[in-house]
Write a protein that holds these residues in place. Structure first.
Motif, PDB file in Angstrom:
ATOM      1  N   ARG A  33       0.812  -1.217   0.000  1.00 31.13           N
ATOM      2  CA  ARG A  33       0.000   0.000   0.000  1.00 31.13           C
ATOM      3  C   ARG A  33       0.851   1.275   0.000  1.00 31.13           C
ATOM      4  NH1 ARG A  33      -5.368  -1.014   1.174  1.00 31.13           N
ATOM      5  NH2 ARG A  33      -5.668   1.155   1.797  1.00 31.13           N
ATOM      6  N   GLN A 118       0.022   2.638  -5.852  1.00 32.99           N
ATOM      7  CA  GLN A 118      -1.120   1.734  -5.739  1.00 32.99           C
ATOM      8  C   GLN A 118      -1.793   1.524  -7.092  1.00 32.99           C
ATOM      9  OE1 GLN A 118      -3.888   2.619  -2.591  1.00 32.99           O
ATOM     10  NE2 GLN A 118      -2.286   2.942  -1.069  1.00 32.99           N
ATOM     11  N   PRO A 188      -6.855  -0.797  -6.599  1.00 35.16           N
ATOM     12  CA  PRO A 188      -5.888  -0.069  -5.767  1.00 35.16           C
ATOM     13  C   PRO A 188      -6.364   0.202  -4.344  1.00 35.16           C
ATOM     14  CG  PRO A 188      -6.065   0.931  -7.947  1.00 35.16           C
ATOM     15  CD  PRO A 188      -7.160  -0.072  -7.849  1.00 35.16           C
ATOM     16  N   LEU A 191      -5.857  -3.003  -1.708  1.00 35.47           N
ATOM     17  CA  LEU A 191      -4.601  -3.745  -1.630  1.00 35.47           C
ATOM     18  C   LEU A 191      -4.365  -4.261  -0.217  1.00 35.47           C
ATOM     19  CD1 LEU A 191      -2.186  -1.456  -3.688  1.00 35.47           C
ATOM     20  CD2 LEU A 191      -2.901  -3.771  -4.299  1.00 35.47           C
TER      21      LEU A 191
END
Length: 469
Positions: A33, A118, A188, A191
């Protein structure tokens, strides 16, 4: 700020690293992240020659902190950002309370982390997520010693309000890669905190030669005590005796099995049974990220295992299994087990009277296999693969019998990785072993035109001014 985290909360602190070293090499592969260590807000020095032919040290200031910008100091006043930072740091060391510095308007516009990471890591393309020859960003990033970094500013990150960790085992690499693609990199926002891959050779070697190191990390952490023990190990290795460099690793290997298994058997048994394993840490960041991840993981496992049952491959075959870390002690044990992988490999090859090579490389984000060794390559005795699975950066330690030309095998393996579209090295730096791409070399030469700092890096010349007159 209990709800915030710095970039790295793990780190080999007993090896005396610095934040500057993380920036200079782009470390931080575990942190899906957060991305690698990167900032364009820094104070660093460059060595060059001015128009009068004098060698000079230029201080570059992109910190973006109120009161520390170049415009805050009058020319020829005798004051500069370096001196002011020294005063501030000395006050902090002595326990004086200081008003927290603030970012300037200019500083707020400068990146203090890889803010696009991300999005990039989830793009399933032929590009490599991160590698040491990346030329983007301020000169301090991936500079590998070509500038002298004095200070850096970094973003902090939201800390998870809840965390869960799992050991997930897979029957084959194809299924493991599908888990990465469909569950970990689905989007994204969701994550996981980390996803670390271990093959069976990794599990076997860490268990065979890394138990003592794992226990030390579990119970002593990575702070001052471990630093002291590491220094003792180094001092023994430097004694003027032929056996000295190997003594500690021989000792650790011989006495390894005298201590209990370093992680609970519920994890270790799966690692011994399956060829492919992932340690996945997931967090709740306030918007349902944990719940959504668990739904995706449960659906993926059910889909695969239902298909396996329907195809009658489960009989005599294997299905996806996962075991949860039920306590902080379990999580600490698993993190330590993964942490000592490289140390355990060195202990293993020394203890077994073998030799080996260690390689770190980034594969394309959409690459789902294992780089094949050339037909002419010497067959290794062990091929230990462990990786930062989200970004597809692999650490591979390969063991050979004594007498094998490991340099030849190393360069052949480098070529094999590059044929598959990979880049090597990914995060440990070029050193003097690897030749950097031409654009990376050119960037370093522009940073250090006199070749004063870290000469010979990445295949560059050792001569002053790179041999130019």
């Amino acid at each position: 700020f209990p709800d915030r985290e710095s970039h790295s909360i793990l780190g080999s602190t007993f090896l005396n690293p610095t934040t500057a070293a993380g920036v200079a090499f782009g470390s931080g592969g575990t942190l899906m992240r957060k991305g690698p260590a990167r900032t364009d807000r820094a104070l660093y020095c460059k060595v060059s020659r001015n128009k009068w032919g004098e060698n000079t040290v230029e201080v570059v200031n992109t910190l973006g902190i109120e009161g520390l910008q170049d415009s805050d100091f009058q020319e020829h006043s005798g004051e500069n950002p370096v001196q002011k930072l020294d005063v501030y740091a000395n006050d902090v060391r002595q326990g004086y309370r200081r008003t927290m510095a603030k970012s300037s308007k200019t500083g707020l516009q400068i990146k203090a982390s890889d803010t696009d990471y991300q999005e990039k890591v989830c793009q399933y393309t032929k590009d490599v997520s991160r590698h040491n020859s990346d030329t983007t960003g301020e000169d301090c990033n991936r500079s590998e010693g070509k500038v002298l970094i004095l200070a850096t500013v970094h973003d902090t990150f939201q800390a998870p309000s809840k965390k869960r960790m799992f050991w997930v085992s897979f029957p084959d690499m194809e299924t493991t890669a599908a888990f990465r693609r469909e569950v970990c990199l689905d989007n994204p926002a969701d994550l996981p905190i980390s996803c670390e891959y271990l093959d069976r050779d990794s599990v076997d070697i860490i268990d065979r030669s890394g138990r003592i190191a794992t226990y030390l990390i579990r119970y002593l952490g990575t702070g001052d005590i471990m630093g002291y023990l590491w220094n003792v190990k180094s001092a023994i290795g430097e004694l003027p005796f032929s056996w000295a460099p190997l003594f500690c690793d021989k000792f650790l290997h011989v006495f390894n099995n005298w201590v209990p298994e370093a992680i609970p058997s519920k994890f270790l048994n799966k690692g011994r049974e399956y060829d492919h394993n992932c340690m996945v840490a997931v967090g709740e960041f306030g918007d349902g990220t944990l719940k959504r991840f668990m739904e995706r993981m449960d659906a993926f496992i059910k889909k695969y295992n239902d298909k396996a049952l329907a195809d009658d491959v489960s009989e005599g075959g294997k299905m996806i299994t996962y075991v949860e870390a039920e306590s902080q002690a379990d999580i600490t044990a698993l993190n330590a087990f993964r942490f000592v992988a490289a140390l355990a490999f060195k202990t293993y090859v020394v203890g077994e009277d073998l030799q080996g090579i260690s390689v770190d490389y980034g594969l394309p984000k959409n690459y789902e296999g294992v780089p094949p060794l050339a037909d002419s390559a010497v067959k290794p005795l062990k091929r230990m693969r462990y990786s930062h699975f989200g970004c597809n950066v692999i650490h591979e330690d390969i063991a050979y019998a004594l007498g094998v030309d490991t340099h030849t095998e190393h360069m052949a393996f480098k070529h094999a990785v590059e044929v598959e579209g990979g880049k090597l090295p990914a995060e440990h730096g070029h050193g003097t072993e690897y030749r950097a791409p031409q654009d990376t070399q050119k960037r370093w030469m522009n940073m250090d035109p006199l070749n004063v700092l870290n000469p010979g890096i990445g295949g560059l010349s050792y001569l002053p001014k790179y041999g130019k007159k």
